[in-house]
Design a protein around this motif. Structure first.
Motif, PDB file in Angstrom:
ATOM      1  N   MET A  27       0.710  -1.011   0.091  1.00 16.54           N
ATOM      2  CA  MET A  27       0.085  -0.063   0.074  1.00 16.54           C
ATOM      3  C   MET A  27       0.783   1.253  -0.074  1.00 16.54           C
ATOM      4  N   PHE A  31       0.970   3.949  -2.748  1.00 17.98           N
ATOM      5  CA  PHE A  31       0.811   5.277  -2.555  1.00 17.98           C
ATOM      6  C   PHE A  31       1.745   6.291  -3.433  1.00 17.98           C
ATOM      7  N   THR A  34       0.344   6.349  -6.806  1.00 20.18           N
ATOM      8  CA  THR A  34      -0.822   7.091  -7.098  1.00 20.18           C
ATOM      9  C   THR A  34      -0.663   8.338  -7.130  1.00 20.18           C
ATOM     10  N   THR A  69      -9.082   5.654  -6.196  1.00 20.43           N
ATOM     11  CA  THR A  69      -7.871   5.363  -5.403  1.00 20.43           C
ATOM     12  C   THR A  69      -7.581   6.191  -4.304  1.00 20.43           C
ATOM     13  N   TYR A  73      -7.783   5.177  -0.156  1.00 25.16           N
ATOM     14  CA  TYR A  73      -6.678   5.703   0.832  1.00 25.16           C
ATOM     15  C   TYR A  73      -7.040   6.368   1.694  1.00 25.16           C
ATOM     16  N   TYR A  76      -8.580   3.630   4.001  1.00 27.58           N
ATOM     17  CA  TYR A  76      -7.427   2.830   4.831  1.00 27.58           C
ATOM     18  C   TYR A  76      -6.872   3.392   5.897  1.00 27.58           C
ATOM     19  N   ILE A  77      -6.505   4.725   5.691  1.00 24.21           N
ATOM     20  CA  ILE A  77      -5.944   5.479   6.550  1.00 24.21           C
ATOM     21  C   ILE A  77      -6.793   5.758   7.769  1.00 24.21           C
ATOM     22  N   TYR A  80      -7.196   2.093   9.991  1.00 22.76           N
ATOM     23  CA  TYR A  80      -5.865   1.287   9.775  1.00 22.76           C
ATOM     24  C   TYR A  80      -5.800   0.269  10.453  1.00 22.76           C
ATOM     25  N   CYS A  89     -10.134  -3.020   1.513  1.00 23.99           N
ATOM     26  CA  CYS A  89      -9.275  -2.042   0.668  1.00 23.99           C
ATOM     27  C   CYS A  89      -8.286  -2.790  -0.137  1.00 23.99           C
ATOM     28  N   MET A  93      -8.126  -2.409  -4.041  1.00 21.34           N
ATOM     29  CA  MET A  93      -7.128  -1.840  -4.717  1.00 21.34           C
ATOM     30  C   MET A  93      -6.619  -2.788  -5.871  1.00 21.34           C
TER      31      MET A  93
END
Length: 315
Positions: A27, A31, A34, A69, A73, A76-77, A80, A89, A93
């Protein structure tokens, strides 16, 4: 950007193959990928402008993919430490990264054989609505007739049917409703075990006259409508091939005219310089003056040749 897509998709395949692959590290890698795509979208918007940027379907696809995307994120953050959200996620992805591979389709336009296929597919979108409409009408008419004639005849346990004893799923090819009727007609159109299905209905109706319905449908759907569709596709392919070849011939002819024009200008330039040198030698002009005049004439001829080349390339 195409190389970035290839590396990105390869990382997904590598993650699926390796059991000890750390998803959180992947991931982090995604990042940075992305961020490259975000930077690419911003540069394209600034260079093309918003209206021209969103006039392309491929750019819409890139923008939606990048936006999704960013949303993943954010989820996801914000979650976490939630294991279920992390797994969700991860699956999203993987799908988005694989969808990014569709950007490589733009490279097919660089190869002539693939470009013809892409142009044929794009040219078939609008006329195919009419062909699909005709096919739907044929399906609908024969589905109505089939439901009226054979409705309720095909079911598990029918003593007149012998086929389902070895292949019980054949009873699903029935005309008991419009949905299964459309599926049955599609199987008959692609000639998928046509004789088995026809024998099934002949046994259920206890008459061989039931075969007339399927023979008539085969004649209409396969020999007429489906062959028209195939002929239309082949005609469109030939048209696009001829169009691409004519564009190549026109470009080659323009290049030939440009090269011949430059050669004429070059030969004319040499002829004028030789004439000037002979004139100056006969008149015994000073060396510095003759050199200045020749240099001036060379500059003038070069300007004329550049101007003619620019005009021929535009024309």
């Amino acid at each position: 950007m195409n190389m970035v897509n290839v590396v990105n998709v390869f990382s997904v395949f590598l993650m699926n193959e390796l059991e000890s692959f750390d998803f959180r590290m992947w991931m982090i890698f995604e990042f940075f990928i992305t961020c490259i795509f975000i930077f690419d979208c911003i540069l394209r918007m600034l260079s093309f402008g918003l209206l021209k940027y969103f006039s392309s379907c491929m750019r819409w696809f890139i923008f939606i993919n990048t936006t999704l995307t960013i949303c993943i994120y954010i989820i996801y953050i914000s979650n976490y430490y939630d294991t279920e959200t992390i797994d969700f996620c991860e699956k999203l992805m993987n799908c988005i990264v694989v969808f990014r591979l569709f950007r490589l389709l733009s490279l097919l336009y660089e190869v002539d054989s693939y470009k013809v296929i892409m142009m044929t597919g794009a040219g078939l979108l609008q006329p195919f609505y009419t062909l699909l409409g005709v096919l739907f009408i044929v399906y609908f008419l024969f589905a109505q007739m089939g439901c009226s004639i054979f409705g309720g005849m095909i079911y598990v346990g029918n003593p007149n049917i012998k086929t389902y004893e070895t292949e019980p799923l054949y009873v699903l090819n029935n005309f008991n409703c419009m949905g299964t009727a459309f599926v049955t007609l599609f199987e008959l159109m692609i000639v998928n075990n046509w004789d088995v299905i026809v024998s099934l209905y002949s046994q259920a109706a206890q008459t061989n006259w039931a075969r007339v319905f399927f023979i008539f449908y085969y004649f209409i759907s396969v020999l007429v409508v489906l062959n028209i569709c195939v002929a239309f596709v082949l005609d469109m392919f030939n048209t696009q091939s001829e169009l691409l070849q004519s564009e190549k011939d026109a470009l080659e002819s323009r290049l030939d005219r440009t090269v011949s024009l430059l050669e004429e200008l070059k030969s004319g330039q040499r002829h004028e310089i030789n004439e000037i040198n002979r004139t100056m030698d006969s008149e015994e002009m000073p060396l510095n003056r003759s050199y200045d005049q020749v240099q001036l004439i060379q500059i003038t001829v070069k300007k004329c040749s550049i101007s003619c080349f620019y005009q021929s390339s535009l024309g």
